[in-house]
Design a protein around this motif. Structure first.
Motif, PDB file in Angstrom:
ATOM      1  N   VAL A 289      22.395  47.430 -31.488  1.00 23.86           N
ATOM      2  CA  VAL A 289      21.495  46.373 -31.946  1.00 23.86           C
ATOM      3  C   VAL A 289      21.894  45.062 -31.289  1.00 23.86           C
ATOM      4  O   VAL A 289      23.084  44.710 -31.275  1.00 23.86           O
ATOM      5  CB  VAL A 289      21.532  46.230 -33.479  1.00 23.86           C
ATOM      6  N   ASN A 290      20.934  44.336 -30.742  1.00 20.78           N
ATOM      7  CA  ASN A 290      21.159  42.995 -30.208  1.00 20.78           C
ATOM      8  C   ASN A 290      20.404  41.985 -31.071  1.00 20.78           C
ATOM      9  O   ASN A 290      19.209  42.150 -31.322  1.00 20.78           O
ATOM     10  CB  ASN A 290      20.672  42.883 -28.759  1.00 20.78           C
ATOM     11  N   ASP A 291      21.118  40.959 -31.528  1.00 21.47           N
ATOM     12  CA  ASP A 291      20.523  39.904 -32.347  1.00 21.47           C
ATOM     13  C   ASP A 291      20.630  38.573 -31.615  1.00 21.47           C
ATOM     14  O   ASP A 291      21.693  38.253 -31.045  1.00 21.47           O
ATOM     15  CB  ASP A 291      21.258  39.781 -33.684  1.00 21.47           C
ATOM     16  N   MET A 292      19.567  37.778 -31.689  1.00 18.29           N
ATOM     17  CA  MET A 292      19.589  36.490 -30.984  1.00 18.29           C
ATOM     18  C   MET A 292      18.491  35.578 -31.502  1.00 18.29           C
ATOM     19  O   MET A 292      17.484  36.038 -32.043  1.00 18.29           O
ATOM     20  CB  MET A 292      19.383  36.706 -29.483  1.00 18.29           C
ATOM     21  N   PHE A 293      18.670  34.276 -31.307  1.00 20.74           N
ATOM     22  CA  PHE A 293      17.573  33.319 -31.331  1.00 20.74           C
ATOM     23  C   PHE A 293      17.004  33.279 -29.920  1.00 20.74           C
ATOM     24  O   PHE A 293      17.741  33.032 -28.955  1.00 20.74           O
ATOM     25  CB  PHE A 293      18.066  31.919 -31.704  1.00 20.74           C
ATOM     26  N   VAL A 294      15.720  33.510 -29.789  1.00 17.27           N
ATOM     27  CA  VAL A 294      15.111  33.572 -28.467  1.00 17.27           C
ATOM     28  C   VAL A 294      15.128  32.193 -27.809  1.00 17.27           C
ATOM     29  O   VAL A 294      14.764  31.186 -28.429  1.00 17.27           O
ATOM     30  CB  VAL A 294      13.669  34.094 -28.548  1.00 17.27           C
TER      31      VAL A 294
ATOM     32  N   LEU B 175      15.065  37.408 -32.737  1.00 16.40           N
ATOM     33  CA  LEU B 175      14.705  38.718 -32.194  1.00 16.40           C
ATOM     34  C   LEU B 175      15.847  39.696 -32.435  1.00 16.40           C
ATOM     35  O   LEU B 175      17.010  39.388 -32.158  1.00 16.40           O
ATOM     36  CB  LEU B 175      14.419  38.611 -30.693  1.00 16.40           C
ATOM     37  N   ARG B 176      15.491  40.892 -32.928  1.00 15.42           N
ATOM     38  CA  ARG B 176      16.464  41.939 -33.187  1.00 15.42           C
ATOM     39  C   ARG B 176      15.967  43.217 -32.509  1.00 15.42           C
ATOM     40  O   ARG B 176      14.906  43.735 -32.846  1.00 15.42           O
ATOM     41  CB  ARG B 176      16.644  42.146 -34.690  1.00 15.42           C
ATOM     42  N   THR B 177      16.712  43.675 -31.517  1.00 12.58           N
ATOM     43  CA  THR B 177      16.325  44.883 -30.787  1.00 12.58           C
ATOM     44  C   THR B 177      17.286  46.013 -31.138  1.00 12.58           C
ATOM     45  O   THR B 177      18.469  45.795 -31.405  1.00 12.58           O
ATOM     46  CB  THR B 177      16.342  44.654 -29.267  1.00 12.58           C
ATOM     47  N   ALA B 178      16.776  47.239 -31.128  1.00 14.21           N
ATOM     48  CA  ALA B 178      17.583  48.423 -31.446  1.00 14.21           C
ATOM     49  C   ALA B 178      17.325  49.499 -30.398  1.00 14.21           C
ATOM     50  O   ALA B 178      16.163  49.791 -30.079  1.00 14.21           O
ATOM     51  CB  ALA B 178      17.234  48.948 -32.832  1.00 14.21           C
TER      52      ALA B 178
END
Length: 623
Positions: free
Chosen positions: A88-93, A120-123
């Protein structure tokens, strides 16, 4: 066992407009909107029922590994489940910005990229098959106000929720199908090896609507942080990652629209678990200014230093540049606000039952004499870095502050630690008044203002003489206040700020006394709580910035081996993601107080850089 994670285990994310904290289980447990000093939308950090937003595997709560993508503020969490592996990657775009349209609310020009109001949270499943779940429960106004999600299109991929009676509106868009249970929006899906999905929470900008757009946002965000970091100057040394993470943290604590830098991203995190020393640090302290500029200039971030200095001048000048400067406060809001009246949020349980939870800060209108010296040291540092000349009205305003420091040098105050007990004649406060006169005299001399230069130099000498008469005890070491013989870690600033040379025996005696008598397991306390009237009872942890000051002071007096040993110990105490809170409990290793704390990371940069430079000098001499 407490359900609250350790403070140091949180991940810190930012786009320099907003920030949040992510717990190890993948829950965002602190997010305030629309500004980082606004009421929280997710507040589980301070009460387990105050809202959160989790994304992760359905059948696992403990990740296999967490790290920042190197050189960025993108948090990467790897999960090992019984059926597969998930990343999982978490970030403020952060997206590139052009110069076509001015960004609303910005007084500063965004460079290269800027936040778009989107988390944004990608998995991605990298092996096997993983069941993925998400649960988004916003609780507006510090956890006091729920609201219900609703679909805003014909698909299951987009939902909205609005703050009842407020201005905050949230939108979720996801490649996964979204469901709704009352105040919760949820996802329950699965990913096979090689498959990816995303979920985006937005409040002011367009969210990605396809996986390709989400991947592009990840790429642009990584590029933004790495490009920013590449403009700095960092030593080729094993300790470089600590300096880089501290620099990224300071950048993340900045507020790009005004150039402010917050003391921390949080409020209400305690100095003692279950205790009452719980403050709001989402403001800018004037005393941090000189240290902030030193750190930014040391690392080559002259632009950030200029923007921060401009914010400070805007704050102290007020909204009308034609009016004289008003009284100098010790702190300001990130928009330059002056009234930071404190109140308690009694409906919140507090982190591990630490009450009361406070917002605002009652110290905003305290009388603290060190503020003038720290401001003039910041001006001096700024001017000696090739900054533009100070215009006449600004110089007159600053001159008034120097005169105020001289006038009040002998007054009692609350001191650097903002005690809420009886005011005293704190030695460090008097030294900072000397600093204002000393730096003011230097600046006046350079401006050709010879009358002020001579007058201020005379005053600086008189203040120093009084400090040496009243601020030194019979053992030849500096005392906390003229009224007592206590030690205080703020006295470590005397050599750091140049009050006396490190070779002075009184300086050496004070530094060694603090190292020997005002420490726990080698880490520095601010003062002895049982003999300092702070207005509160109870124990507190070692104050991490003071420990870093001790590293610097030990190195300055020639105790290099001892300084390096303490530096290594402090680096070993860093949180799992390289972040520091305000204090460290040496009995448990836990971090306490607001998080992440800018002042701690500033002192780390200064101390570690100093040791590296000393090491390089020794290597050059021996080669």
């Amino acid at each position: 066992m407490s359900t609250f994670p350790p403070i140091a285990d949180y991940g810190f994310l930012s786009d320099c407009e907003n920030n949040c904290l992510v717990a190890p289980d993948g829950s965002i447990e602190w997010l305030s909107l629309p500004r980082p000093d606004s009421p929280s939308v997710f507040g589980a950090l301070l009460d387990r029922s105050a809202g959160s937003f989790r994304l992760g595997p359905f059948n696992a709560q403990v990740p296999d590994q967490r790290r920042y993508v190197p050189g960025t503020m993108v948090l990467e969490t790897t999960w090992h489940t019984p059926t597969g592996w998930l990343v999982v990657n978490d970030m403020f775009v952060v997206r590139p910005v052009g110069d076509e349209v001015r960004r609303a609310g910005y007084k500063r020009v965004p460079r290269v990229g800027a936040g778009v109001g989107t988390i944004l949270r990608t998995a991605t499943c990298i092996s096997g098959k993983v069941d993925v779940t998400a649960m988004c429960l916003p609780m507006f106004d510090y956890g006091s106000t729920p609201s219900e999600w609703s679909y805003d299109s014909d698909s299951y991929h987009s939902m909205v929720v609005k703050q009842p009676g407020g201005d905050v509106a949230l939108r979720l868009h996801s490649s996964f199908q979204l469901g709704q249970i009352g105040a919760r929006a949820y996802v329950r899906s699965s990913l096979n090896e090689g498959e990816s999905g995303f979920i985006a929470l937005t409040w002011s900008g367009p969210a990605p609507v396809t996986q390709q757009e989400a991947d592009a946002d990840l790429e642009s965000t990584v590029s933004f942080w790495r490009d920013w970091l590449s403009t700095g100057s960092f030593p080729d040394h094993p300790w470089r990652p600590f300096i880089e993470r501290s620099a990224l943290t300071l950048k993340g604590l900045s507020y790009a629209p005004t150039g402010a830098i917050m003391a921390a991203s949080t409020t209400g995190l305690p100095e003692t678990p279950g205790g009452a020393r719980n403050w709001d640090y989402r403001y800018t302290w004037i005393r941090d200014t000189g240290f902030t500029l030193r750190a930014l200039y040391r690392l080559g971030y002259d632009w950030e230093a200029m923007e921060y200095f401009a914010f400070i001048l805007d704050a102290i000048r007020g909204t009308d540049p034609k009016k004289p400067f008003s009284d100098l406060q010790i702190m300001y809001g990130i928009g330059g606000e002056r009234d930071l009246t404190e109140k308690t949020l009694d409906h919140l349980s507090g982190w591990r039952d630490s009450k009361p939870v406070r917002i605002g800060n009652g110290a905003w209108n305290q009388h603290q004499n060190d503020v003038w010296g720290m401001l003039m040291d910041a001006v001096d540092a700024h001017m000696h870095r090739g900054a533009e000349q100070i215009v006449g009205p600004m110089w007159e305003g600053l001159a008034g502050f120097v005169d105020s420091a001289i006038k009040h040098a002998g007054d009692v105050d609350q001191g650097i630690w903002e005690i809420r007990g009886e005011p005293q004649h704190f030695t460090q406060s008097a030294v900072m008044c000397w600093l204002a006169a000393d730096r003011g005299a230097d600046l006046a001399q350079e401006r050709g203002d010879s009358e002020r230069a001579a007058r201020w130099r005379k005053s600086a000498d008189e203040i120093k003489a009084e400090i040496l008469d009243k601020g030194v005890d019979e053992r030849g070491r500096f005392r906390q206040a003229y009224e007592n013989d206590e030690l205080d870690a703020s006295l470590l600033l005397l050599p750091i700020m140049g009050f006396l040379p490190p070779s002075d025996e009184r300086i050496r005696a004070t530094v060694l006394a603090i190292a020997d008598e005002l420490t726990e397991d080698g880490l520095a306390l601010r003062y002895k709580v049982d003999s300092t009237d702070t207005g509160f009872a109870g124990k507190e942890g070692t104050f991490t910035i003071c420990s870093w000051w001790l590293v610097s002071a030990l190195a300055m007096i020639g105790e290099t081996d001892r300084a390096r040993a303490l530096c290594k110990k402090l680096l070993a105490y860093a949180g799992p993601l390289g972040l520091y809170a305000e204090e460290i409990d040496t009995s448990t290793g836990e971090h306490l107080g607001n998080f992440p704390q800018a002042f701690t990371h500033l002192a780390l940069i200064e101390a570690v850089s100093q040791l590296i430079e000393d090491e390089e000098k020794q290597q050059a001499l021996s080669s």
